[in-house]
Design an enzyme around this catalytic site. Structure first.
Site, short mmCIF file in Angstrom:
data_model
loop_
_atom_site.label_atom_id
_atom_site.label_comp_id
_atom_site.label_asym_id
_atom_site.label_seq_id
_atom_site.Cartn_x
_atom_site.Cartn_y
_atom_site.Cartn_z
N LYS A 271 32.45 -43.73 5.85
CA LYS A 271 33.18 -43.26 7.06
C LYS A 271 34.08 -42.26 6.69
O LYS A 271 35.09 -42.67 6.14
CB LYS A 271 33.62 -44.56 7.92
CG LYS A 271 33.83 -44.25 9.36
CD LYS A 271 34.13 -45.62 9.89
CE LYS A 271 34.40 -45.55 11.56
NZ LYS A 271 34.91 -46.95 11.91
C1 E4P Z 1 34.58 -46.96 15.42
O1 E4P Z 1 33.95 -47.17 14.49
C2 E4P Z 1 35.93 -47.42 15.58
O2 E4P Z 1 35.96 -48.29 14.68
C3 E4P Z 1 36.30 -48.29 16.87
O3 E4P Z 1 35.15 -48.26 17.89
C4 E4P Z 1 37.53 -47.69 17.60
O4 E4P Z 1 37.63 -48.59 18.75
P1 E4P Z 1 39.14 -48.82 19.34
O5 E4P Z 1 39.30 -47.52 20.14
O6 E4P Z 1 38.79 -50.00 20.42
O7 E4P Z 1 40.22 -49.02 18.29
#
Ligand code: E4P
Length: 217
Positions: free
Chosen positions: A87
Site C-alpha cells: 500500500k
Molecule cells: C483504506 O484502505 C483505509 O484503511 C480506510 O478505508 C480509511 O478509512 P477511514 O476514513 O474510516 O479511516
C-alpha cells in the site's frame, strides 16, 4: 464485487472470513495502532497472522515517503507472503514506486486518493488497486460516491485494469451505492457488511414459519 474488511482486528477478520464472503483485508498504520500493534517486528508478525486467516489480498502500508525507502520497504513486505499487496500513498514518489512495483509484478494499492486525477495517475503507473476514500470526502461535504462514478467512467473509457477499491466506507448504504456504480472492491468495517443481512420482514417471516411449523409438530 470483492469484499475486503478494513481492520487490523483479528477477531473481526476471522468473523468475516467465517461468513465465507471475504476476499481480502486492508490495514493502515492507524488501524494497527488502534489494535495496539506497534514496533516493526510486531507489525510484521501481525501481517503474517492476517495472511494465515484470509485467502485473499492483504494490504500492508509503507511508512517511507521517499522513493528509495518505499521500494525497500515494499519489497520486504511483498516477500512476507504471496497475499501481501504493498500500500503506497498518492504522492510523487509513491507514483514512481508504484510504477517500479508494477514492472516487477508486485501488487500495489494506491491509498489516500481523493480526486479522479490522482486515480488516473495511479492507473497509468500500473496500480493493482486505487483507494478513493469516500467517507472522508463525505465528512467535508464533498461527494464521495461522485468520485467513484468519475473514476469508473475514466477507467472504462480507456480499459484500465486498475481495480477501484472503494475505501473509507462508513455504512451499509455506501456498500450498496458503490455496488450500483460498479466499484470493483469495497473495504469497510464488519458492521457495514453485517448490515447487508438485516431486514425486519426476514425476521418476522422466519418467526412465523417457525411458529407454524411448531403448530403442526
Ligand atoms: C483504506 O484502505 C483505509 O484503511 C480506510 O478505508 C480509511 O478509512 P477511514 O476514513 O474510516 O479511516
Amino acid at each position: 464485487m470483492k469484499f475486503f474488511i478494513d481492520t487490523a482486528n483479528l477477531d473481526q477478520i476471522r468473523e468475516a472470513q467465517d461468513l465465507g464472503v471475504l476476499d481480502g483485508v486492508t490495514t493502515n498504520p492507524s488501524l494497527m495502532a488502534k489494535e495496539g500493534i506497534t514496533g516493526h517486528e510486531n507489525i510484521i508478525n501481525h501481517y503474517k497472522a492476517i495472511c494465515e486467516i484470509v485467502d485473499g489480498d492483504v494490504s500492508a502500508e509503507v511508512i517511507s515517503t521517499d522513493y528509495e525507502g518505499m521500494v525497500k520497504e515494499g519489497e520486504a513486505l511483498a516477500k512476507l507472503h504471496k497475499q501481501i499487496v504493498v500500500k503506497v500513498p498518492m504522492i510523487k514518489d509513491g507514483i514512481k514506486a508504484i510504477k517500479y512495483f508494477s514492472d516487477k509484478g508486485i501488487k500495489t494499492n494506491c491509498t489516500l486518493v481523493f480526486s479522479a486525477g490522482q486515480a488516473l495517475l495511479a492507473a497509468k503507473a500500473g496500480a493493482t488497486y486505487v483507494s478513493p476514500f469516500i467517507g472522508r470526502l463525505d465528512d467535508i461535504s464533498t461527494d464521495g460516491l461522485g468520485l467513484i462514478q468519475e473514476i469508473r467512467l475514466i477507467y472504462d473509457n480507456y480499459g484500465f485494469e486498475t481495480q477501484i477499491l472503494a475505501a473509507s466506507i462508513r455504512h451499509t448504504m455506501h456498500i450498496m451505492d458503490c455496488a450500483k456504480i460498479g466499484a470493483d472492491v469495497m473495504t469497510g468495517p464488519l458492521k457495514a457488511i453485517d448490515g447487508l443481512m438485516n431486514h425486519p420482514l426476514t425476521d418476522i417471516g422466519l418467526a412465523q414459519f417457525l411458529a407454524d411449523f411448531k403448530k403442526g409438530n
